[in-house]
Design an enzyme around this catalytic site. Structure first.
Site, mmCIF file in Angstrom:
data_model
loop_
_atom_site.group_PDB
_atom_site.id
_atom_site.type_symbol
_atom_site.label_atom_id
_atom_site.label_comp_id
_atom_site.label_asym_id
_atom_site.label_seq_id
_atom_site.Cartn_x
_atom_site.Cartn_y
_atom_site.Cartn_z
ATOM 1 N N PHE A 1 0.691 -1.121 0.292
ATOM 2 C CA PHE A 1 -0.230 -0.086 0.015
ATOM 3 C C PHE A 1 0.897 1.338 0.064
ATOM 4 C CE2 PHE A 1 -2.811 3.247 1.713
ATOM 5 C CZ PHE A 1 -4.081 2.904 1.319
ATOM 6 N N ASP B 1 2.483 -5.099 8.689
ATOM 7 C CA ASP B 1 1.320 -4.394 8.647
ATOM 8 C C ASP B 1 0.000 -5.208 8.313
ATOM 9 O OD1 ASP B 1 -0.886 -2.879 7.873
ATOM 10 O OD2 ASP B 1 0.535 -1.342 7.009
ATOM 11 N N TYR C 1 -10.464 0.534 11.113
ATOM 12 C CA TYR C 1 -11.773 0.982 10.202
ATOM 13 C C TYR C 1 -12.314 0.175 9.134
ATOM 14 C CZ TYR C 1 -8.343 3.474 7.348
ATOM 15 O OH TYR C 1 -7.446 3.903 6.463
ATOM 16 N N LYS C 2 -11.338 -1.008 8.962
ATOM 17 C CA LYS C 2 -11.705 -2.059 7.839
ATOM 18 C C LYS C 2 -12.317 -3.137 8.366
ATOM 19 C CE LYS C 2 -7.727 -0.477 4.989
ATOM 20 N NZ LYS C 2 -6.273 -0.358 4.891
ATOM 21 N N ARG D 1 -12.202 -4.873 -6.669
ATOM 22 C CA ARG D 1 -11.789 -5.317 -5.399
ATOM 23 C C ARG D 1 -13.344 -5.746 -4.681
ATOM 24 N NH1 ARG D 1 -8.260 -2.889 -1.287
ATOM 25 N NH2 ARG D 1 -10.033 -1.326 -1.005
HETATM 26 C C1 PLP Z 1 -5.567 0.735 4.467
HETATM 27 C C2 PLP Z 1 -4.280 0.818 4.827
HETATM 28 C C3 PLP Z 1 -3.544 1.761 5.332
HETATM 29 C C4 PLP Z 1 -4.299 3.304 5.702
HETATM 30 O O1 PLP Z 1 -3.175 4.151 6.374
HETATM 31 P P1 PLP Z 1 -3.962 5.341 7.136
HETATM 32 O O2 PLP Z 1 -2.857 5.803 7.730
HETATM 33 O O3 PLP Z 1 -5.080 4.889 7.818
HETATM 34 O O4 PLP Z 1 -4.573 6.115 5.995
HETATM 35 C C5 PLP Z 1 -1.881 1.745 5.359
HETATM 36 N N1 PLP Z 1 -1.376 0.675 4.953
HETATM 37 C C6 PLP Z 1 -2.060 -0.451 4.468
HETATM 38 C C7 PLP Z 1 -1.256 -1.389 4.116
HETATM 39 C C8 PLP Z 1 -3.424 -0.324 4.024
HETATM 40 O O5 PLP Z 1 -3.892 -1.480 3.905
#
Ligand code: PLP
Length: 416
Positions: A131, A203, A228-229, A377
């Site tokens: 990401f 992560d 939040y996911k 997705r």
């Molecule tokens: C959703 C996601 C994030 C989100 O980071 P925020 O700081 O909440 O914007 C970070 N890393 C990964 C791998 C994600 O899937």
């Protein structure tokens, strides 16, 4: 061959079916985007009302003590620990995933720099397909440190082992890839990372609440993730950070604010980190959104990650099978691994007009999302997705594709 009635029968015998009633989902919507923003637990509305009207409104500043606001990052962290194979006092819920990653990476680099055996190492290894914010945060940290650190991007998961060597200080990996749904082997990779003398930062943004995770059994070093996911904490809800017990005394990060101090209200002029995972805290927490994280955790407390995983695999298997059987005459390409051990809780398909097709799906109430390049997705959240939802979503997809009922000139929204 599976038909709609078989799906209804699967729902009737689904041990998790009753949990769907604890979420507020609008009529006419099949929500396949809980991997990006989890649905709202019904209880979140009354909890928000309570925090705002009573705890803030009536009890005012006393609530830091009487409503447990001050302890909330640790209390929620201890509840979340059960979902990721962590122990008490190893997790706090705080800040964003990006910020927690910055803290974890900085601390990991410093631990390596303080060890004579690894102090010369200057490379952070990660995946090019990670990401983007993870890569950006690593680049920001290394650029800002200006001590010769570099970020090495690896193209394919199979190339990771060979890319980790005696120059590697830290390996930062996202356990389940946000785009493909590919799940890395956390235990095997962590063992390899350690054998090469590096530290493993994981992560769990697409893992926590989605797949079973056992950080301590894998002997991981540090981890971060999102609430939040799949954890249904609410838009922008605070993230989490995990520090393995054995590293806690050495864990230092540059955002050393007063909430991470051993005696925050002694108002000392020198920073002295507190014990345990709370040393990862920075400043005053957003209590209203933090409090709502508990409502999602309350639902998870009524099941087990093994049950969630069993249904997740059944839903994703069903979706893959139905799309391939019913929409197989269209140019769809499965991106997500078929192998269970390598799959997260989402399924991605490419289509040359993926963006337009996804917009058409959303317009008909089947909400997934789109990621460059060409990827549609679909997230499967076993707490509130039914088997018949999967059937009906594929039916809508089939109609759209057969009739080419999508707009190739669809405007791109700012957030896709
Ligand atoms: C959703 C996601 C994030 C989100 O980071 P925020 O700081 O909440 O914007 C970070 N890393 C990964 C791998 C994600 O899937």
């Amino acid at each position: 061959m599976t038909d709609r009635n078989n799906c209804l029968a699967l729902d009737a015998s689904d041990p998790l079916a009753a949990l769907r009633d604890q979420f507020d989902l609008p009529d006419g919507v099949i929500y396949l985007d809980g991997n990006s923003l989890g649905a709202r637990p019904k209880a979140a509305l009354t909890r928000a009302q309570q925090v705002i009207a009573q705890e803030w409104g009536s009890d005012l500043i006393r609530s830091w003590n009487t409503a447990g606001w001050f302890d909330l990052p640790s209390r929620l962290g201890n509840r979340l620990a059960a979902l990721i194979g962590a122990e008490a006092d190893e997790v706090v819920v705080t800040d964003s995933t990006s910020i927690n990653l910055f803290k974890a990476l900085a601390a990991a680099l410093q631990m390596q720099a303080a060890n004579p055996a690894t102090s010369a190492r200057r490379v952070i290894v990660t995946e090019r397909s990670n990401f983007p914010t993870d890569i950006y945060m690593a680049q920001g940290l290394t650029t800002w440190l200006d001590r010769g650190y570099t970020v090495k991007l690896v193209d394919r998961p199979e190339q990771l082992p060979a890319a980790i060597d005696a120059q590697t200080a830290v390996v930062m990996l996202t356990h389940v890839n946000y785009r493909t749904g590919y799940q890395l082997d956390m235990a095997a990779l962590t063992a390899h990372i350690h054998a090469q003398g590096a530290l493993a930062v994981w992560d769990l943004a697409h893992s926590a609440g989605a797949v079973p995770v056992d950080l301590n059994r894998a002997q991981a070093d540090l981890a971060v993730g999102c609430t939040y996911k799949y954890l249904n904490g609410g838009p922008g809800a605070p993230a989490f950070i995990w520090i393995a017990k054995r590293h806690q005394a050495k864990f230092r990060h540059p955002l050393s604010g007063w909430w991470g101090h051993a005696a925050p209200f002694a108002m000392h002029s020198e920073f002295q980190p507190t014990a345990g995972a709370r040393r990862a805290l920075c400043g005053t927490q957003p209590i209203v959104s933090l409090a709502l994280v508990e409502c999602g955790l309350d639902v998870f407390a009524q099941t087990t990650m093994d049950q969630v995983r069993a249904k997740s695999l059944a839903l994703t298997d069903l979706f893959i099978a139905l799309v391939e059987r019913r929409c197989g005459h269209h140019p769809l390409g499965l991106v997500t691994p078929r192998e269970h051990a390598r799959r997260g809780s989402q399924v991605s398909f490419t289509h040359p007009h993926g963006y337009a097709v996804m917009q058409a799906l959303i317009a008909r109430g089947v909400i997934g999302d789109y990621r460059e390049p060409e990827i549609m997705r679909f997230g499967f959240t076993p707490l509130y997705t039914s088997y018949v939802d999967v059937w009906d979503a594929v039916e809508v997809l089939l109609q759209i594709l057969d009739k080419q009922d999508y707009d190739l000139n669809a405007e791109r929204d700012a957030v896709t």
